[in-house]
Design a protein around this motif. Structure first.
Motif, PDB file in Angstrom:
ATOM      1  N   ASN A 104       0.860  -1.184   0.000  1.00  0.00           N
ATOM      2  CA  ASN A 104       0.000   0.000   0.000  1.00  0.00           C
ATOM      3  C   ASN A 104       0.902   1.242   0.000  1.00  0.00           C
ATOM      4  OD1 ASN A 104      -2.130   1.702   0.117  1.00  0.00           O
ATOM      5  ND2 ASN A 104      -2.803   1.115   2.165  1.00  0.00           N
ATOM      6  N   TYR A 105       1.152   1.781  -1.194  1.00  0.00           N
ATOM      7  CA  TYR A 105       2.098   2.889  -1.350  1.00  0.00           C
ATOM      8  C   TYR A 105       1.423   4.230  -1.102  1.00  0.00           C
ATOM      9  CZ  TYR A 105       5.810   0.040  -3.487  1.00  0.00           C
ATOM     10  OH  TYR A 105       6.809  -0.863  -3.724  1.00  0.00           O
ATOM     11  N   ASN A 106       2.053   5.062  -0.305  1.00  0.00           N
ATOM     12  CA  ASN A 106       1.529   6.417  -0.112  1.00  0.00           C
ATOM     13  C   ASN A 106       2.197   7.364  -1.112  1.00  0.00           C
ATOM     14  OD1 ASN A 106       4.062   6.871   0.852  1.00  0.00           O
ATOM     15  ND2 ASN A 106       3.461   7.294   2.940  1.00  0.00           N
ATOM     16  N   LEU A 107       1.928   8.642  -0.994  1.00  0.00           N
ATOM     17  CA  LEU A 107       2.419   9.556  -2.023  1.00  0.00           C
ATOM     18  C   LEU A 107       3.945   9.654  -2.058  1.00  0.00           C
ATOM     19  CD1 LEU A 107       1.357  13.226  -1.069  1.00  0.00           C
ATOM     20  CD2 LEU A 107       2.123  11.490   0.482  1.00  0.00           C
ATOM     21  N   ILE A 108       4.595   9.398  -0.929  1.00  0.00           N
ATOM     22  CA  ILE A 108       6.067   9.428  -0.906  1.00  0.00           C
ATOM     23  C   ILE A 108       6.615   8.208  -1.667  1.00  0.00           C
ATOM     24  CG2 ILE A 108       8.124   9.473   0.578  1.00  0.00           C
ATOM     25  CD1 ILE A 108       6.440  11.962   0.932  1.00  0.00           C
ATOM     26  N   ALA A 109       6.053   7.042  -1.344  1.00  0.00           N
ATOM     27  CA  ALA A 109       6.515   5.811  -2.006  1.00  0.00           C
ATOM     28  C   ALA A 109       6.202   5.848  -3.502  1.00  0.00           C
ATOM     29  CB  ALA A 109       5.861   4.601  -1.353  1.00  0.00           C
ATOM     30  N   LEU A 110       5.035   6.404  -3.840  1.00  0.00           N
ATOM     31  CA  LEU A 110       4.659   6.487  -5.259  1.00  0.00           C
ATOM     32  C   LEU A 110       5.532   7.488  -6.014  1.00  0.00           C
ATOM     33  CD1 LEU A 110       0.790   6.458  -4.940  1.00  0.00           C
ATOM     34  CD2 LEU A 110       2.139   4.746  -6.111  1.00  0.00           C
ATOM     35  N   GLY A 111       6.073   8.449  -5.285  1.00  0.00           N
ATOM     36  CA  GLY A 111       6.901   9.460  -5.926  1.00  0.00           C
ATOM     37  C   GLY A 111       8.338   9.018  -6.126  1.00  0.00           C
ATOM     38  N   ARG A 112       8.687   7.847  -5.547  1.00  0.00           N
ATOM     39  CA  ARG A 112      10.059   7.342  -5.693  1.00  0.00           C
ATOM     40  C   ARG A 112      10.329   6.970  -7.150  1.00  0.00           C
ATOM     41  NH1 ARG A 112      11.552   2.366  -5.563  1.00  0.00           N
ATOM     42  NH2 ARG A 112       9.650   1.572  -4.624  1.00  0.00           N
ATOM     43  N   LEU A 113      11.495   7.352  -7.626  1.00  0.00           N
ATOM     44  CA  LEU A 113      11.829   7.035  -9.017  1.00  0.00           C
ATOM     45  C   LEU A 113      12.031   5.532  -9.157  1.00  0.00           C
ATOM     46  CD1 LEU A 113      14.260   9.930  -9.959  1.00  0.00           C
ATOM     47  CD2 LEU A 113      11.965   9.548 -10.835  1.00  0.00           C
ATOM     48  N   PRO A 114      11.685   4.957 -10.303  1.00  0.00           N
ATOM     49  CA  PRO A 114      11.809   3.499 -10.450  1.00  0.00           C
ATOM     50  C   PRO A 114      13.269   3.049 -10.433  1.00  0.00           C
ATOM     51  CG  PRO A 114      11.240   4.515 -12.539  1.00  0.00           C
ATOM     52  CD  PRO A 114      11.144   5.588 -11.509  1.00  0.00           C
ATOM     53  N   VAL A 115      13.464   1.832  -9.929  1.00  0.00           N
ATOM     54  CA  VAL A 115      14.812   1.252  -9.925  1.00  0.00           C
ATOM     55  C   VAL A 115      15.023   0.577 -11.275  1.00  0.00           C
ATOM     56  CG1 VAL A 115      16.307  -0.438  -8.793  1.00  0.00           C
ATOM     57  CG2 VAL A 115      14.630   0.854  -7.453  1.00  0.00           C
ATOM     58  N   SER A 116      16.075   0.964 -11.964  1.00  0.00           N
ATOM     59  CA  SER A 116      16.335   0.387 -13.277  1.00  0.00           C
ATOM     60  C   SER A 116      17.275  -0.805 -13.142  1.00  0.00           C
ATOM     61  CB  SER A 116      16.960   1.447 -14.192  1.00  0.00           C
ATOM     62  OG  SER A 116      17.339   0.844 -15.399  1.00  0.00           O
ATOM     63  N   VAL A 117      16.892  -1.925 -13.770  1.00  0.00           N
ATOM     64  CA  VAL A 117      17.747  -3.120 -13.681  1.00  0.00           C
ATOM     65  C   VAL A 117      19.060  -2.903 -14.440  1.00  0.00           C
ATOM     66  CG1 VAL A 117      15.920  -4.811 -13.309  1.00  0.00           C
ATOM     67  CG2 VAL A 117      16.551  -4.212 -15.640  1.00  0.00           C
ATOM     68  N   ILE A 118      19.056  -1.969 -15.386  1.00  0.00           N
ATOM     69  CA  ILE A 118      20.268  -1.721 -16.192  1.00  0.00           C
ATOM     70  C   ILE A 118      21.390  -1.155 -15.309  1.00  0.00           C
ATOM     71  CG2 ILE A 118      21.185  -0.433 -18.186  1.00  0.00           C
ATOM     72  CD1 ILE A 118      18.294  -0.456 -19.254  1.00  0.00           C
ATOM     73  N   ASP A 119      20.997  -0.368 -14.299  1.00  0.00           N
ATOM     74  CA  ASP A 119      22.004   0.270 -13.441  1.00  0.00           C
ATOM     75  C   ASP A 119      22.636  -0.700 -12.438  1.00  0.00           C
ATOM     76  OD1 ASP A 119      21.382   2.575 -14.744  1.00  0.00           O
ATOM     77  OD2 ASP A 119      19.951   3.260 -13.226  1.00  0.00           O
ATOM     78  N   ASP A 120      22.045  -1.875 -12.284  1.00  0.00           N
ATOM     79  CA  ASP A 120      22.561  -2.829 -11.308  1.00  0.00           C
ATOM     80  C   ASP A 120      23.662  -3.676 -11.957  1.00  0.00           C
ATOM     81  OD1 ASP A 120      23.025  -4.638  -9.349  1.00  0.00           O
ATOM     82  OD2 ASP A 120      20.926  -5.171  -9.006  1.00  0.00           O
ATOM     83  N   TYR A 121      24.921  -3.382 -11.615  1.00  0.00           N
ATOM     84  CA  TYR A 121      26.041  -4.085 -12.269  1.00  0.00           C
ATOM     85  C   TYR A 121      26.242  -5.494 -11.713  1.00  0.00           C
ATOM     86  CZ  TYR A 121      28.502  -2.685  -8.042  1.00  0.00           C
ATOM     87  OH  TYR A 121      28.855  -2.515  -6.732  1.00  0.00           O
ATOM     88  N   THR A 122      25.528  -5.857 -10.635  1.00  0.00           N
ATOM     89  CA  THR A 122      25.715  -7.183 -10.041  1.00  0.00           C
ATOM     90  C   THR A 122      24.897  -8.262 -10.754  1.00  0.00           C
ATOM     91  OG1 THR A 122      23.927  -6.794  -8.481  1.00  0.00           O
ATOM     92  CG2 THR A 122      26.149  -6.226  -7.757  1.00  0.00           C
ATOM     93  N   ILE A 123      24.032  -7.840 -11.646  1.00  0.00           N
ATOM     94  CA  ILE A 123      23.197  -8.834 -12.339  1.00  0.00           C
ATOM     95  C   ILE A 123      23.392  -8.750 -13.851  1.00  0.00           C
ATOM     96  CG2 ILE A 123      21.346  -9.076 -10.637  1.00  0.00           C
ATOM     97  CD1 ILE A 123      19.919  -7.052 -12.746  1.00  0.00           C
ATOM     98  N   ARG A 124      22.974  -9.811 -14.507  1.00  0.00           N
ATOM     99  CA  ARG A 124      23.034  -9.838 -15.966  1.00  0.00           C
ATOM    100  C   ARG A 124      21.643  -9.466 -16.487  1.00  0.00           C
ATOM    101  NH1 ARG A 124      22.842 -14.811 -19.310  1.00  0.00           N
ATOM    102  NH2 ARG A 124      23.183 -14.027 -21.402  1.00  0.00           N
ATOM    103  N   THR A 125      21.572  -8.484 -17.362  1.00  0.00           N
ATOM    104  CA  THR A 125      20.266  -8.079 -17.875  1.00  0.00           C
ATOM    105  C   THR A 125      20.012  -8.726 -19.235  1.00  0.00           C
ATOM    106  OG1 THR A 125      21.313  -6.085 -18.709  1.00  0.00           O
ATOM    107  CG2 THR A 125      20.084  -5.884 -16.686  1.00  0.00           C
TER     108      THR A 125
END
Ligand code: SF4
Ligand code: SF4
Length: 161
Positions: free
Chosen positions: A136-157
């Motif tokens: 249940n996301y409130n306005l702060i959580a909804l305003g968080r920018l999405p996490v991009s999988v491309i930026d995560d160097y620990t995983i293979r995309t």
């Protein structure tokens, strides 16, 4: 003698038919041999979502006019828009905005009809949690920018075409 010949012919036909079926099965197996695997080794590998992917909703709370159109077009009346009328300026002031992703069906109606276009769907799809209430996301959580999988160097995309 004639009976033996007939049986022999029948037997030969069955062998040819069986060999043909085995050949067809092998051809299907071989046709898949060159394909890449469909499954991925999550969480070590992650799919890059397409541009039109309907993921977690992003909300720009400072631009919302609290019109509640998103609530009216939602098939399950899900967004909770909490506002207060500022009588001195005759305008609504947004106090809180909630969307419960445990219930949301990601239909995109709220995004489609928001008159200010400040709702959008992101590529974020990792919403699993141990506690249902955390979805249940409130306005702060909804305003968080999405996490991009491309930026995560620990995983293979992996890009799905
Ligand atoms: S439709 Fe858009 S502007 Fe209106 S309350 Fe919903 S998010 Fe805010
Ligand atoms: S995506 Fe659909 S179900 Fe989810 S809040 Fe928007 S309108 Fe409602």
């Amino acid at each position: 003698m004639f009976l033996m010949v007939t049986e022999f012919i029948n037997y030969s036909e069955q062998i040819i038919r069986a060999a043909r079926y085995i050949g067809q099965g092998l051809m299907i197996t071989l046709s898949h041999a060159n394909r890449l695997p469909v499954t991925i080794q999550y969480p070590y590998e992650k799919i890059i979502s397409s541009e039109r992917f309907r993921g977690r909703i992003h909300f720009e709370f400072d631009k919302c006019i609290a019109c509640e159109v998103c609530v009216r077009v939602c098939p399950i009346d899900l967004p909770i828009v909490d506002w207060k009328l500022e009588t001195d300026i005759q305008k609504k002031r947004l106090l809180n905005y909630n969307i419960d992703f445990g219930i949301c069906i990601f239909c995109g109606n709220c995004i489609e009809y928001c008159p200010t276009n400040f709702l959008s769907m992101t590529e974020e799809y990792e919403l699993s949690t141990y506690d249902h209430h955390e979805l249940n996301y409130n306005l702060i959580a909804l305003g968080r920018l999405p996490v991009s999988v491309i930026d995560d160097y620990t995983i293979r995309t992996i890009q799905i075409k």
